[in-house]
Design a protein around this motif. Structure first.
Motif, mmCIF file in Angstrom:
data_model
loop_
_atom_site.group_PDB
_atom_site.id
_atom_site.type_symbol
_atom_site.label_atom_id
_atom_site.label_comp_id
_atom_site.label_asym_id
_atom_site.label_seq_id
_atom_site.Cartn_x
_atom_site.Cartn_y
_atom_site.Cartn_z
ATOM 1 N N PRO A 291 -3.797 6.988 -1.285
ATOM 2 C CA PRO A 291 -5.268 6.890 -1.272
ATOM 3 C C PRO A 291 -5.781 5.532 -1.725
ATOM 4 C CG PRO A 291 -4.518 8.177 -3.156
ATOM 5 C CD PRO A 291 -3.301 7.909 -2.322
ATOM 6 N N HIS A 292 -4.906 4.739 -2.381
ATOM 7 C CA HIS A 292 -5.342 3.453 -2.917
ATOM 8 C C HIS A 292 -5.307 2.340 -1.876
ATOM 9 C CE1 HIS A 292 -5.105 5.360 -6.847
ATOM 10 N NE2 HIS A 292 -3.864 5.734 -6.568
ATOM 11 N N CYS A 293 -4.520 2.489 -0.818
ATOM 12 C CA CYS A 293 -4.370 1.364 0.112
ATOM 13 C C CYS A 293 -4.441 1.759 1.583
ATOM 14 C CB CYS A 293 -3.045 0.637 -0.157
ATOM 15 S SG CYS A 293 -1.563 1.642 0.180
ATOM 16 N N ARG A 294 -4.608 3.030 1.899
ATOM 17 C CA ARG A 294 -4.643 3.405 3.308
ATOM 18 C C ARG A 294 -5.839 2.754 4.000
ATOM 19 N NH1 ARG A 294 -6.801 9.666 3.604
ATOM 20 N NH2 ARG A 294 -8.784 9.337 2.551
ATOM 21 N N ALA A 295 -5.700 2.511 5.278
ATOM 22 C CA ALA A 295 -6.753 1.823 6.022
ATOM 23 C C ALA A 295 -6.784 2.354 7.443
ATOM 24 C CB ALA A 295 -6.500 0.313 6.022
ATOM 25 N N PRO A 296 -7.949 2.297 8.098
ATOM 26 C CA PRO A 296 -8.023 2.723 9.507
ATOM 27 C C PRO A 296 -7.156 1.834 10.386
ATOM 28 C CG PRO A 296 -10.208 2.496 8.533
ATOM 29 C CD PRO A 296 -9.256 1.894 7.559
ATOM 30 N N ARG B 147 -3.417 3.956 8.899
ATOM 31 C CA ARG B 147 -2.123 3.281 8.803
ATOM 32 C C ARG B 147 -1.724 3.105 7.347
ATOM 33 N NH1 ARG B 147 -2.725 -2.358 7.946
ATOM 34 N NH2 ARG B 147 -4.917 -3.007 7.930
ATOM 35 N N ALA B 148 -0.401 3.067 7.130
ATOM 36 C CA ALA B 148 0.135 2.852 5.788
ATOM 37 C C ALA B 148 0.159 1.350 5.514
ATOM 38 C CB ALA B 148 1.544 3.447 5.688
ATOM 39 N N VAL B 149 -0.486 0.937 4.436
ATOM 40 C CA VAL B 149 -0.566 -0.488 4.097
ATOM 41 C C VAL B 149 0.489 -0.855 3.058
ATOM 42 C CG1 VAL B 149 -2.051 -2.316 3.201
ATOM 43 C CG2 VAL B 149 -3.012 -0.529 4.659
ATOM 44 N N GLY B 150 0.464 -0.176 1.922
ATOM 45 C CA GLY B 150 1.418 -0.477 0.848
ATOM 46 C C GLY B 150 0.752 -1.199 -0.298
ATOM 47 N N CYS B 151 0.958 -0.691 -1.509
ATOM 48 C CA CYS B 151 0.426 -1.332 -2.716
ATOM 49 C C CYS B 151 1.351 -0.992 -3.877
ATOM 50 C CB CYS B 151 -1.007 -0.857 -3.004
ATOM 51 S SG CYS B 151 -1.131 0.906 -3.410
ATOM 52 N N ALA B 152 0.990 -1.452 -5.069
ATOM 53 C CA ALA B 152 1.847 -1.213 -6.233
ATOM 54 C C ALA B 152 1.935 0.265 -6.577
ATOM 55 C CB ALA B 152 1.315 -1.991 -7.438
ATOM 56 N N ASP B 153 0.855 1.020 -6.346
ATOM 57 C CA ASP B 153 0.859 2.443 -6.698
ATOM 58 C C ASP B 153 1.859 3.237 -5.874
ATOM 59 O OD1 ASP B 153 -1.425 2.887 -8.702
ATOM 60 O OD2 ASP B 153 -2.371 1.664 -7.167
ATOM 61 N N CYS B 154 2.103 2.807 -4.633
ATOM 62 C CA CYS B 154 3.010 3.560 -3.745
ATOM 63 C C CYS B 154 4.310 2.812 -3.473
ATOM 64 C CB CYS B 154 2.312 3.874 -2.424
ATOM 65 S SG CYS B 154 1.764 2.425 -1.500
ATOM 66 N N ARG B 155 4.629 1.804 -4.306
ATOM 67 C CA ARG B 155 5.856 1.020 -4.152
ATOM 68 C C ARG B 155 5.941 0.324 -2.797
ATOM 69 N NH1 ARG B 155 7.112 5.713 -6.559
ATOM 70 N NH2 ARG B 155 7.879 5.560 -8.691
ATOM 71 N N LYS B 156 4.802 -0.108 -2.296
ATOM 72 C CA LYS B 156 4.717 -0.836 -1.026
ATOM 73 C C LYS B 156 5.118 0.003 0.176
ATOM 74 C CE LYS B 156 3.577 -4.639 -3.173
ATOM 75 N NZ LYS B 156 2.201 -5.167 -3.090
ATOM 76 N N THR B 157 5.201 1.328 0.010
ATOM 77 C CA THR B 157 5.601 2.194 1.130
ATOM 78 C C THR B 157 4.391 2.644 1.941
ATOM 79 O OG1 THR B 157 5.454 4.217 -0.202
ATOM 80 C CG2 THR B 157 7.573 3.060 -0.193
ATOM 81 N N GLY B 158 3.216 2.668 1.328
ATOM 82 C CA GLY B 158 2.029 3.178 2.004
ATOM 83 C C GLY B 158 1.838 4.672 1.845
ATOM 84 N N TYR B 159 2.788 5.343 1.181
ATOM 85 C CA TYR B 159 2.716 6.799 1.022
ATOM 86 C C TYR B 159 2.851 7.161 -0.451
ATOM 87 C CZ TYR B 159 3.695 6.791 6.051
ATOM 88 O OH TYR B 159 3.657 6.575 7.404
ATOM 89 N N LEU B 160 2.150 8.203 -0.860
ATOM 90 C CA LEU B 160 2.199 8.656 -2.245
ATOM 91 C C LEU B 160 2.118 10.179 -2.268
ATOM 92 C CD1 LEU B 160 2.258 7.664 -5.197
ATOM 93 C CD2 LEU B 160 -0.236 7.760 -5.185
#
Length: 606
Positions: A498-503, A528-541
């Motif tokens: 939810p922290h990095c997802r984007a259309p 689309r899955a973007v990736g951030c520190a919260d999801c370990r750059k995977t785009g999924y949490l």
């Protein structure tokens, strides 16, 4: 620093507040800059100053931690507060450095722990994160204190790249990383002092002169490594821990959200000691290294929460491989409303499991969430006036509301024998861990015929195939007609962070492949899955379940025959409202919960 400018109400000079170079952060300086930027009011600044004045001086609490603990509201942003991570990002912006959330699963702890001594790292509040031949990346919570920078670059002969991380993470991982690195080194040294005649069981026996034998499992360094691994895995939301021995350096991997991540490496001698320690905790035979073994551990975390672990030991070419599966009660024993069922699915599922007798099956591959669905359902059904009994292999998690029996094949206590015993225990509801042979299927049918509700699992790709599978096992079609109440097929798909997802653009070809050209009543919305520190750059949490509900109606019962036509049966089920897994996944894609690629990756082949 900017030039002095006259204040409108006095002749006193006014300078823009800033940070002092080559010095640790000061609470007054930080508050002054925050006030100047209108992120903190004068009243809040005085309150924080009063609460932190003595604390900072006495225990060296970082100024950002003092401010974050006050939970100050962000001006003009209702509901949002100045959290520690927001303050850290703000500080990184002022220092013109990248802001980083430390992901310990991405750090080679054994390597970075040898670059800088722990004393030096603690003195300057710095933490090495990554090192290669040309550069080293250092996390700091004191970006304006650069007294160490030139000395370290000269000493290591590498370019030093700095990033800003929150002070709590820096301090915590300083203690953990260096503590584990020291424990591994001391455990290895202790092993080298022992008798080299004691050799590890290894199918590829490589004899190296001068090398050591085993490390003792009771060594306090090994105990510390195991304790850290178990707590670390829990904090990282791992569902499984893999200890994998190799010839020289063995690996530790965590499965997080269904994907394996390599998180640590150990010398093989230390890995064998760690495995032996786990076997001791799981009350297994540590002297037996040739045969597979199973066990379980119950842990109490520092916060007081209890977590169960199921252990599996398997001999491999380089020693024993250990897999530990974690069962967190808050995840496995979800409330019935937390299973992720849609309102329509919730009604159908309750109708199936609240009936007095019959068989209800949950199907899907290993790791598809069947255990969570069954345990949560049983927890919902287990009222004081009902006797809920289970026979499992193994017992996934001990639950006080159930009477649980463990299958033990070595004494002929099979699933079938267990169900036969449970039928004499005056049960109301029986849960059979898995129907894997005719004897178990026949006992489940007999239990349903004699007025019991039976819940079990089966390995099939979808719900309609379960009828064919039961007949393949040898269950007569008329008994399936009489007892089968419903089938649920399920899968787990990774949830977009939810922290990095984007259309993103909708891939029409993949959408048609997912929906199989069935008409849908919802509008697709691609994310689309973007990736951030919260999801370990995977785009999924995290993960969410998708379901395929098939209650057995009178029409479907009439189609269960020895010469079962699966295509016709599936079509009839869909005509009665069955929504297949692919359409359930398409709904989650349309809701922006997951991606087309993730949904297609977990669905059975078309």
């Amino acid at each position: 620093m900017s030039q002095p400018t006259p204040r409108s109400d006095s002749r006193a000079e006014y300078r823009t507040p800033t940070f002092t170079p080559n010095k640790r952060l000061d609470l007054d300086e930080v508050l002054a800059v925050l006030k100047h930027e209108k992120l903190v009011s004068d009243i809040d600044a005085k309150r924080v100053h009063a609460s932190g004045k003595t604390t900072v001086g006495r225990s060296e609490v970082h100024p950002l931690v003092v401010i974050a603990n006050s939970k100050l509201a962000l001006p003009g942003q209702p509901g949002k507060v100045l959290t520690l991570e927001v303050l850290t990002a703000w500080l990184a912006h002022h220092a013109h450095l990248p802001h980083m959330r430390i992901d310990p699963t991405k750090i080679d702890i054994a390597r970075v722990g040898q670059v800088i001594t722990q004393t030096y790292a603690q003195r300057y509040r710095i933490l090495p994160l990554e090192v290669d031949e040309l550069s080293i990346t250092i996390a700091t919570s004191e970006p304006f204190d650069t007294r160490w920078l030139s000395d370290l670059a000269h000493l290591l002969r590498r370019e030093v790249k700095r990033v800003v991380a929150n002070p709590i993470d820096v301090n915590r991982f300083l203690m953990e990383f260096y503590g584990v690195t020291r424990a591994v080194r001391q455990a290895k040294d202790a092993g080298e002092e022992r008798d080299p005649a004691s050799q590890l069981l290894n199918f590829e026996q490589l004899v190296e002169l001068g090398k050591s034998g085993e490390v003792a499992a009771e060594d306090h360094h090994v105990v510390r490594i195991v304790d850290w691994l178990l707590q670390y895995a829990y904090e990282q939301r791992a569902s499984d821990i893999h200890l994998e021995p190799r010839r020289d350096i063995s690996g530790v991997r965590f499965r997080i959200d269904g994907v394996l991540h390599r998180v640590f490496e150990l010398p093989t001698a230390v890995m064998q000691a760690v495995t032996a320690r786990v076997k001791i905790l799981g009350r297994m035979d540590i002297a037996e290294r040739r045969r597979p073994q199973d066990g379980r551990i119950k842990m109490r975390m520092p916060g007081g929460r209890e977590v169960e672990m199921r252990l599996s030991i398997m001999p491999t070419a380089f020693g024993e491989k250990c897999v530990m599966r974690l069962f967190d009660p808050e995840l496995v024993l979800k409330g019935f409303s937390e299973l992720g069922l849609s309102p329509q699915e919730d009604v159908v599922w309750r109708r199936m499991v609240e009936r007095p007798h019959g068989i209800v099956l949950v199907t899907g591959p290993t790791g598809s969430g069947k255990t969570t669905t069954l345990y949560s359902t049983l927890k919902y059904l287990a009222t004081p006036d009902l006797n809920v009994c289970t026979v499992e292999d193994p017992i996934e998690m001990v639950v006080p509301e159930f009477n649980q029996m463990q299958v033990q094949v070595n004494i002929d206590l099979t699933f079938a024998a267990g169900v036969r015993t449970l039928m004499r225990q005056d049960p109301d509801i029986i849960m059979v861990g898995e129907i894997r042979d005719l004897a178990t299927a026949e006992m489940a049918v007999q239990a349903a015929l004699t007025g019991h509700l039976v819940l079990s699992t089966l390995h099939t790709n979808d719900a309609p195939s379960s009828v064919t599978r039961l007949m393949d096992l040898g269950v007569p079609h008329f008994l399936i007609q009489s007892t089968l109440a419903g089938v649920v097929a399920q899968r787990l798909v990774r949830r977009l962070c939810p922290h990095c997802r984007a259309p993103g653009p909708l891939d029409e070809r993949k959408w048609r492949l997912l929906t199989q050209d069935h008409p849908v009543e919802f509008v697709p919305r691609a994310m689309r899955a973007v990736g951030c520190a919260d999801c370990r750059k995977t785009g999924y949490l995290g993960r969410v379940a998708i379901y395929e509900m098939m209650p057995i109606s009178n029409t479907l019962r009439g189609l269960i025959a020895p010469d079962q036509d699966l295509v016709k049966f599936r079509a009839a089920a869909m005509a009665e409202g069955l929504r297949p897994l692919n359409l359930s996944a398409a709904q989650q894609v349309a809701n922006g919960i997951t991606t087309l690629e993730e949904a297609l990756s977990v669905l059975p082949p078309v």
